[in-house]
Design a protein around this motif. Structure first.
Motif, PDB file in Angstrom:
ATOM      1  N   ILE A   9       5.557  62.077 -65.259  1.00  0.00           N
ATOM      2  CA  ILE A   9       4.497  63.039 -65.554  1.00  0.00           C
ATOM      3  C   ILE A   9       3.556  63.080 -64.355  1.00  0.00           C
ATOM      4  CG2 ILE A   9       2.656  63.696 -67.137  1.00  0.00           C
ATOM      5  CD1 ILE A   9       4.025  61.936 -69.258  1.00  0.00           C
ATOM      6  N   LEU A  27      -1.923  61.021 -72.618  1.00  0.00           N
ATOM      7  CA  LEU A  27      -0.644  60.620 -72.022  1.00  0.00           C
ATOM      8  C   LEU A  27      -0.257  59.196 -72.395  1.00  0.00           C
ATOM      9  CD1 LEU A  27      -1.024  62.171 -68.449  1.00  0.00           C
ATOM     10  CD2 LEU A  27       0.263  63.085 -70.392  1.00  0.00           C
ATOM     11  N   GLN A  30       1.758  58.654 -75.743  1.00  0.00           N
ATOM     12  CA  GLN A  30       2.989  59.410 -75.954  1.00  0.00           C
ATOM     13  C   GLN A  30       3.990  58.611 -76.790  1.00  0.00           C
ATOM     14  OE1 GLN A  30       3.840  62.789 -74.946  1.00  0.00           O
ATOM     15  NE2 GLN A  30       1.594  62.597 -74.963  1.00  0.00           N
ATOM     16  N   ILE A  37       3.400  57.760 -65.132  1.00  0.00           N
ATOM     17  CA  ILE A  37       2.317  58.727 -64.952  1.00  0.00           C
ATOM     18  C   ILE A  37       1.832  58.634 -63.521  1.00  0.00           C
ATOM     19  CG2 ILE A  37       0.044  59.463 -65.748  1.00  0.00           C
ATOM     20  CD1 ILE A  37       0.690  57.906 -68.396  1.00  0.00           C
TER      21      ILE A  37
END
Length: 326
Positions: A9, A27, A30, A37
């Protein structure tokens, strides 16, 4: 869902100290756990970097990179190079996602045996009003259908976010450095690389409409990028699918109208404004006879053709209503 596939991401970060923690919170929870990330600090001058580093200390899935300011495209390209996942998703640092954002995208991708996946999004205004983007249609479509629906704003848009891509696509596709509306020059190319595209009906991405964002602030000549990149997209799409010529024309007219909207209230670039108005009037009949062109487009074309000043006033009233302002 359980899977061994790593999803990267990519989050470009630039002076978003007011918003970045909310983004990261969304995030870090999740439901799809196999993620990394990548926070690409693009030369922030506020406390954004400190917030990113503080979060990275608490979760080893977060990787923080700092680079000189180069713009959103440059930051995304940097993140792509640093990513290790088989799949990529982009999230803007002032937005946030639902807890099952990645899981949902990955599930419709697998269930549809697709090349890439798209979900819907919500537009969240500062007033608290929320508009949810809707999609009705087949859950798996080909590139031609995806492009046609995108060109008509029919449940599929040009945004880089709210999508899941194979990383290999970006061996051939990069975001244009130094350009605004960079998604328009990029997303359609990923469609052209896909044979099967999974499209979900559910909204899992929350786009924050900020009046102080680069796209929504005062007009500058950089905003003409919208027109030039839309015209380039049209040329590329028509070279592969000549039958989409009417659809690409509709998208070009939309770019003209959108640019006029951005110019509303500005006394600069009057020659360019008049040229855009002239082009809209030239293609008026074609747009008005297009059964798939949205009603809003047709209404705008009619008003601009009759009286641009009246149109500009009407647009400002519409914008206030859309934002939920009194």
């Amino acid at each position: 869902m359980t899977s061994d596939a790593l999803v990267s991401i990519i989050v470009p970060v630039y002076n978003v100290e007011k918003y970045i923690q909310r983004c990261l919170d969304s995030l870090l929870v999740q439901t799809y756990k196999r993620i990394e990330i990548l926070l690409v600090n693009d030369g922030s001058t506020d406390h954004s970097l400190a917030i990113c580093e503080r979060n990275a200390e608490k979760d080893d899935r977060i990787h923080v990179y700092t680079k000189p300011n180069g713009g959103l495209s440059d930051a995304r390209n940097f993140g792509i190079l640093k990513s290790k996942g088989e799949w990529l998703s982009f999230v803007d640092s002032d937005d946030y996602v639902d807890s099952d954002y990645i899981e949902y995208l990955y599930s419709i991708l697998q269930n549809g045996h697709a090349s890439m996946a798209i979900c819907q999004h919500r537009v969240v205004f500062s007033s608290g009003k929320v508009h949810t983007n809707l999609y009705r249609g087949r859950s798996v479509i080909d590139a031609h259908t995806a492009l046609e629906r995108m060109l008509y704003h029919d449940g599929i848009d040009t945004s880089a976010w709210a999508k899941l891509y194979p990383k290999k696509y970006f061996d051939k596709v990069l975001f244009p450095k130094g350009k605004l509306f960079e998604d328009i020059a990029t997303t359609y190319k990923t469609f052209l690389l896909s044979d099967r595209i999974a499209v979900g009906e559910q909204a899992k991405y929350n786009y924050m409409f900020r009046t102080d964002s680069i796209v929504n602030n005062d007009f500058s000549s950089k905003k003409f990028d919208l027109i030039s990149m839309t015209e380039s997209m049209a040329t590329d799409v028509e070279s592969v699918y000549p039958d989409l010529k009417q659809a690409t024309l509709r998208r070009i007219i939309y770019a003209y109208i959108s640019t006029l909207n951005q110019m509303s209230g500005s006394r600069k670039h009057l020659e360019m404004r008049n040229e855009i108005i002239s082009k809209i009037r030239r293609y008026r009949k074609s747009i008005l006879s297009d059964r798939r062109a949205p009603f809003r487009d047709k209404a705008a074309v009619m008003l601009i053709s009759v009286n641009y000043v009246l149109y500009a006033k009407t647009w400002q009233l519409y914008l206030r209503f859309k934002k939920g302002e009194s």
